[in-house]
Motif scaffolding. Structure first.
Motif, PDB file in Angstrom:
ATOM      1  N   THR A 222       1.055  -1.240  -0.060  1.00 39.76           N
ATOM      2  CA  THR A 222       0.500  -0.173   0.166  1.00 39.76           C
ATOM      3  C   THR A 222       0.812   1.028   0.086  1.00 39.76           C
ATOM      4  O   THR A 222       1.827   1.433   1.315  1.00 39.76           O
ATOM      5  CB  THR A 222      -1.080  -0.440   1.290  1.00 39.76           C
ATOM      6  OG1 THR A 222      -1.686  -0.943   1.567  1.00 39.76           O
ATOM      7  CG2 THR A 222      -2.457   0.745   0.983  1.00 39.76           C
ATOM      8  N   VAL A 223       0.772   2.338  -0.823  1.00 42.44           N
ATOM      9  CA  VAL A 223       1.721   3.150  -0.796  1.00 42.44           C
ATOM     10  C   VAL A 223       0.893   3.999  -2.032  1.00 42.44           C
ATOM     11  O   VAL A 223       0.654   3.668  -2.854  1.00 42.44           O
ATOM     12  CB  VAL A 223       3.445   2.507  -1.516  1.00 42.44           C
ATOM     13  CG1 VAL A 223       3.269   2.119  -3.004  1.00 42.44           C
ATOM     14  CG2 VAL A 223       4.696   3.879  -1.970  1.00 42.44           C
ATOM     15  N   ALA A 224       1.458   5.441  -2.003  1.00 42.11           N
ATOM     16  CA  ALA A 224       1.079   6.591  -2.683  1.00 42.11           C
ATOM     17  C   ALA A 224       1.945   6.938  -3.104  1.00 42.11           C
ATOM     18  O   ALA A 224       3.078   7.697  -2.459  1.00 42.11           O
ATOM     19  CB  ALA A 224       0.035   7.752  -1.926  1.00 42.11           C
ATOM     20  N   ILE A 225       1.708   7.084  -4.180  1.00 41.07           N
ATOM     21  CA  ILE A 225       3.017   7.760  -5.339  1.00 41.07           C
ATOM     22  C   ILE A 225       2.259   9.507  -5.377  1.00 41.07           C
ATOM     23  O   ILE A 225       1.475   9.664  -6.733  1.00 41.07           O
ATOM     24  CB  ILE A 225       3.741   6.912  -6.530  1.00 41.07           C
ATOM     25  CG1 ILE A 225       4.471   5.720  -5.868  1.00 41.07           C
ATOM     26  CG2 ILE A 225       5.226   7.023  -7.329  1.00 41.07           C
ATOM     27  CD1 ILE A 225       4.324   4.563  -6.243  1.00 41.07           C
ATOM     28  N   SER A 226       3.311  10.305  -5.749  1.00 42.25           N
ATOM     29  CA  SER A 226       2.392  11.978  -6.580  1.00 42.25           C
ATOM     30  C   SER A 226       3.042  11.731  -7.857  1.00 42.25           C
ATOM     31  O   SER A 226       3.602  11.029  -8.563  1.00 42.25           O
ATOM     32  CB  SER A 226       3.388  12.804  -6.230  1.00 42.25           C
ATOM     33  OG  SER A 226       5.271  12.965  -6.442  1.00 42.25           O
ATOM     34  N   ARG A 227       1.861  12.028  -8.318  1.00 45.05           N
ATOM     35  CA  ARG A 227       2.342  12.462  -9.697  1.00 45.05           C
ATOM     36  C   ARG A 227       3.705  12.885 -10.696  1.00 45.05           C
ATOM     37  O   ARG A 227       4.218  11.965 -11.089  1.00 45.05           O
ATOM     38  CB  ARG A 227       0.949  12.897 -10.946  1.00 45.05           C
ATOM     39  CG  ARG A 227       1.355  13.029 -12.038  1.00 45.05           C
ATOM     40  CD  ARG A 227      -0.622  13.578 -13.169  1.00 45.05           C
ATOM     41  NE  ARG A 227      -0.137  12.724 -14.378  1.00 45.05           N
ATOM     42  CZ  ARG A 227      -1.146  11.867 -14.294  1.00 45.05           C
ATOM     43  NH1 ARG A 227      -2.094  11.671 -14.069  1.00 45.05           N
ATOM     44  NH2 ARG A 227      -1.429  11.913 -15.871  1.00 45.05           N
ATOM     45  N   SER A 228       3.972  13.947  -9.747  1.00 39.66           N
ATOM     46  CA  SER A 228       5.883  14.285 -10.092  1.00 39.66           C
ATOM     47  C   SER A 228       6.608  13.081  -9.828  1.00 39.66           C
ATOM     48  O   SER A 228       7.482  13.110 -10.711  1.00 39.66           O
ATOM     49  CB  SER A 228       5.165  15.550  -9.399  1.00 39.66           C
ATOM     50  OG  SER A 228       5.810  15.339  -7.774  1.00 39.66           O
ATOM     51  N   ALA A 229       6.478  12.426  -8.590  1.00 34.85           N
ATOM     52  CA  ALA A 229       7.621  11.680  -8.799  1.00 34.85           C
ATOM     53  C   ALA A 229       7.289  10.521  -9.565  1.00 34.85           C
ATOM     54  O   ALA A 229       8.278  10.136 -10.040  1.00 34.85           O
ATOM     55  CB  ALA A 229       6.908  11.089  -7.553  1.00 34.85           C
ATOM     56  N   TRP A 230       6.498  10.055 -10.247  1.00 37.55           N
ATOM     57  CA  TRP A 230       6.035   8.705 -10.687  1.00 37.55           C
ATOM     58  C   TRP A 230       6.135   9.114 -12.250  1.00 37.55           C
ATOM     59  O   TRP A 230       7.521   8.093 -13.450  1.00 37.55           O
ATOM     60  CB  TRP A 230       4.459   8.792 -10.947  1.00 37.55           C
ATOM     61  CG  TRP A 230       3.730   7.691 -12.314  1.00 37.55           C
ATOM     62  CD1 TRP A 230       3.524   7.432 -13.187  1.00 37.55           C
ATOM     63  CD2 TRP A 230       3.444   6.078 -11.752  1.00 37.55           C
ATOM     64  NE1 TRP A 230       2.970   6.652 -13.794  1.00 37.55           N
ATOM     65  CE2 TRP A 230       3.749   5.716 -13.145  1.00 37.55           C
ATOM     66  CE3 TRP A 230       4.141   5.594 -10.973  1.00 37.55           C
ATOM     67  CZ2 TRP A 230       3.404   4.495 -12.706  1.00 37.55           C
ATOM     68  CZ3 TRP A 230       4.260   3.615 -10.470  1.00 37.55           C
ATOM     69  CH2 TRP A 230       3.923   3.638 -11.803  1.00 37.55           C
ATOM     70  N   GLU A 231       6.378  10.232 -12.673  1.00 40.44           N
ATOM     71  CA  GLU A 231       6.592  10.744 -13.564  1.00 40.44           C
ATOM     72  C   GLU A 231       8.161  11.202 -14.169  1.00 40.44           C
ATOM     73  O   GLU A 231       9.356  10.549 -15.169  1.00 40.44           O
ATOM     74  CB  GLU A 231       5.680  12.332 -14.377  1.00 40.44           C
ATOM     75  CG  GLU A 231       4.487  11.828 -15.352  1.00 40.44           C
ATOM     76  CD  GLU A 231       3.606  13.058 -15.274  1.00 40.44           C
ATOM     77  OE1 GLU A 231       3.782  14.049 -14.861  1.00 40.44           O
ATOM     78  OE2 GLU A 231       2.459  12.891 -15.542  1.00 40.44           O
ATOM     79  N   ALA A 232       8.422  11.382 -13.264  1.00 36.65           N
ATOM     80  CA  ALA A 232      10.157  11.898 -12.618  1.00 36.65           C
ATOM     81  C   ALA A 232      10.802  10.701 -13.014  1.00 36.65           C
ATOM     82  O   ALA A 232      11.763  10.435 -13.387  1.00 36.65           O
ATOM     83  CB  ALA A 232      10.458  12.476 -11.697  1.00 36.65           C
ATOM     84  N   VAL A 233      10.634   9.730 -12.730  1.00 35.99           N
ATOM     85  CA  VAL A 233      11.119   8.302 -12.359  1.00 35.99           C
ATOM     86  C   VAL A 233      10.873   7.904 -13.776  1.00 35.99           C
ATOM     87  O   VAL A 233      11.478   7.040 -13.894  1.00 35.99           O
ATOM     88  CB  VAL A 233      10.306   7.647 -11.250  1.00 35.99           C
ATOM     89  CG1 VAL A 233      11.143   6.250 -11.051  1.00 35.99           C
ATOM     90  CG2 VAL A 233      11.118   8.244  -9.678  1.00 35.99           C
ATOM     91  N   GLY A 234       9.681   7.622 -14.151  1.00 37.72           N
ATOM     92  CA  GLY A 234       9.296   6.664 -14.689  1.00 37.72           C
ATOM     93  C   GLY A 234       8.820   5.683 -14.732  1.00 37.72           C
ATOM     94  O   GLY A 234       8.238   4.762 -16.362  1.00 37.72           O
ATOM     95  N   GLY A 235       7.689   6.043 -13.559  1.00 39.89           N
ATOM     96  CA  GLY A 235       6.804   4.205 -13.348  1.00 39.89           C
ATOM     97  C   GLY A 235       7.418   2.930 -12.968  1.00 39.89           C
ATOM     98  O   GLY A 235       8.744   3.374 -13.099  1.00 39.89           O
ATOM     99  N   LEU A 236       7.316   2.290 -12.644  1.00 38.49           N
ATOM    100  CA  LEU A 236       7.594   0.764 -12.791  1.00 38.49           C
ATOM    101  C   LEU A 236       8.144   0.374 -13.708  1.00 38.49           C
ATOM    102  O   LEU A 236       8.085   0.376 -14.691  1.00 38.49           O
ATOM    103  CB  LEU A 236       6.868   0.011 -12.203  1.00 38.49           C
ATOM    104  CG  LEU A 236       5.554   0.279 -10.958  1.00 38.49           C
ATOM    105  CD1 LEU A 236       5.353  -0.433 -10.436  1.00 38.49           C
ATOM    106  CD2 LEU A 236       7.410   0.359  -9.247  1.00 38.49           C
TER     107      LEU A 236
END
Length: 291
Positions: A158-172
């Motif tokens: 169970t983890v929440a990831i901000s959109r900015s972090a998701w896009e910066a990292v490039g997803g899984l």
């Protein structure tokens, strides 16, 4: 300030959707949009019979691909909430924690909403211990070594990831379909300066289902493939050494396999298939139609 939109993605191979309906209802009551990703035929059929909305690619693509499918559905979200299908939700506590740590301004781009202990980023030794099962034995007889908070991660149950972090990292990373994808994501995020935060007593309880054990003959080879990808990614230039390490770990796993909860013969079949992966045979997860 505009309303913060949270999208929960629940990948599942459950054979019925009764527990998923309860989980989905609790998340919706917490103010979350829910996308259930059906990775098996039985779940898709059960969901259709009970009018439970699900999305499906018609194949079992693994954890990373499932989360990407849910994240890419039409509609805007500010936070992506990844939830295992074996997580139970205490509605009041979970709703309060979401409002406090996600809907309010947060510097952290990753918010862990589970009570699982932090783990150091997997080293070559940790990967060896995991695949060989020695890690499970060592955990019982000694306290795990600590690591600086900035070099740890927690399970993505169970983890929440901000959109900015998701896009910066490039997803899984889709090349890691099962296991090590969460450690890899947080490791990349940390290198980019993304902060993480853990909520204690969030109201999400991870039950640790037995799905992996039941499908170990297919899942273990895929997990082995993910381990090799992880090692080659973070320990570059050690390709042959990484594969030798994995092969030795799997050989050690053979005499230890009877002491696991997984069915014995499928477990040995999984080890044999995993050894073939070391020599370049590409594994496949259990087919969608068989689940």
């Amino acid at each position: 300030m505009s309303e913060v939109r949270i999208r929960a993605v629940i990948p599942s191979i459950a054979e019925n959707c009764i527990d998923l309906e309860i989980q989905r209802g609790a998340l919706i009551d917490s103010g979350v949009e829910v996308v259930v990703v059906a990775n098996g035929r039985r779940l898709r059929e059960s969901a259709a019979a009970r009018n439970l909305p699900v999305v499906s690619s018609g194949k079992n693509g693994g954890f990373s691909a499932s989360i990407a499918l849910g994240a890419e559905q039409v509609g805007h979200w500010d936070w992506l909430l990844i939830v295992n299908d074996d997580v139970t939700i205490d509605l009041e506590r979970f709703r309060q924690n979401l409002q406090r740590f996600v809907n309010e301004d947060q510097a952290a781009g990753i918010v862990y909403l589970n009570d699982e202990a932090p783990r150091p980023f997997p080293t070559r030794g940790a990967v060896f211990n995991s695949l060989s099962l020695l890690g499970a034995i060592l955990t019982r007889i000694r306290t795990p070594s600590s690591a600086p908070d900035s070099r740890t991660y927690r399970s993505f149950s169970t983890v929440a990831i901000s959109r900015s972090a998701w896009e910066a990292v490039g997803g899984l990373d889709p090349s890691m379909p099962f296991t090590f994808e969460d450690a890899d994501f947080v490791r990349r995020a940390t290198d980019l300066g993304v902060d993480s935060f853990a909520v204690t007593g969030s109201g999400a309880d991870h039950l640790h289902s037995v799905s992996t054990g039941r499908h170990i003959a297919s899942v273990l080879p895929v997990s082995t493939h993910s381990a090799i990808v992880y090692l080659d990614k973070w320990y570059t230039g050690l390709g042959l050494s990484n594969r030798a390490l994995v092969a030795i770990a799997l050989l050690i796993r053979i005499p230890l396999s009877p002491w696991t909860k997984a069915p014995k013969l499928p477990h040995l079949v999984g080890i044999a298939r995993a050894l073939r992966v070391v020599f370049g045979v590409r594994p496949k997860l259990p087919p969608f139609e068989d689940l």
